[in-house]
Design a protein around this motif. Structure first.
Motif, PDB file in Angstrom:
ATOM      1  N   ASN A  74      -4.890   5.487  -9.221  1.00 25.15           N
ATOM      2  CA  ASN A  74      -5.411   5.761  -7.873  1.00 25.15           C
ATOM      3  C   ASN A  74      -6.248   4.597  -7.341  1.00 25.15           C
ATOM      4  N   ARG A  76       3.511   6.025  -9.770  1.00 22.39           N
ATOM      5  CA  ARG A  76       2.346   6.697  -9.214  1.00 22.39           C
ATOM      6  C   ARG A  76       1.828   7.841 -10.071  1.00 22.39           C
ATOM      7  N   THR A  77       2.452   8.061 -11.207  1.00 24.53           N
ATOM      8  CA  THR A  77       2.005   9.118 -12.107  1.00 24.53           C
ATOM      9  C   THR A  77       1.819   8.533 -13.503  1.00 24.53           C
ATOM     10  N   ARG A  94      -4.868   8.178 -14.701  1.00 22.61           N
ATOM     11  CA  ARG A  94      -4.703   8.624 -13.314  1.00 22.61           C
ATOM     12  C   ARG A  94      -5.732   7.951 -12.396  1.00 22.61           C
TER      13      ARG A  94
END
Length: 75
Positions: A52, A25-26, A48
């Motif tokens: 997302n 998630r990063t 990023r």
């Protein structure tokens, strides 16, 4: 589209790893999963955004549970 020219990472590479089941998630986690590291950092904002957008496109967190790298036996 090439997102990171330093490591020649494409948006497809990033989407595939985010959807792989380990759910990084990063940006750092994505790089680690792909076996590379950021160099100049110009791609971080785009990376990023792709993370997302890809996570938002999932139908339901209950339908696609994230598993840790230990559960997948990934180093």
């Amino acid at each position: 589209m090439i997102v990171c020219s330093c490591n020649v990472l494409t948006d497809t590479n990033i989407k595939d790893i985010v959807n792989s089941g380990t759910c990084p998630r990063t940006p750092g986690a994505v790089y680690k999963c792909l076996g590379c590291s950021p160099s100049c950092g110009r791609c971080i904002a785009t990376l990023r955004n792709i993370i997302n957008e890809t996570l938002a496109a999932e139908t339901s967190p209950a339908e696609m549970p994230c598993r840790t790298s230990r559960e997948l036996n990934v180093a």
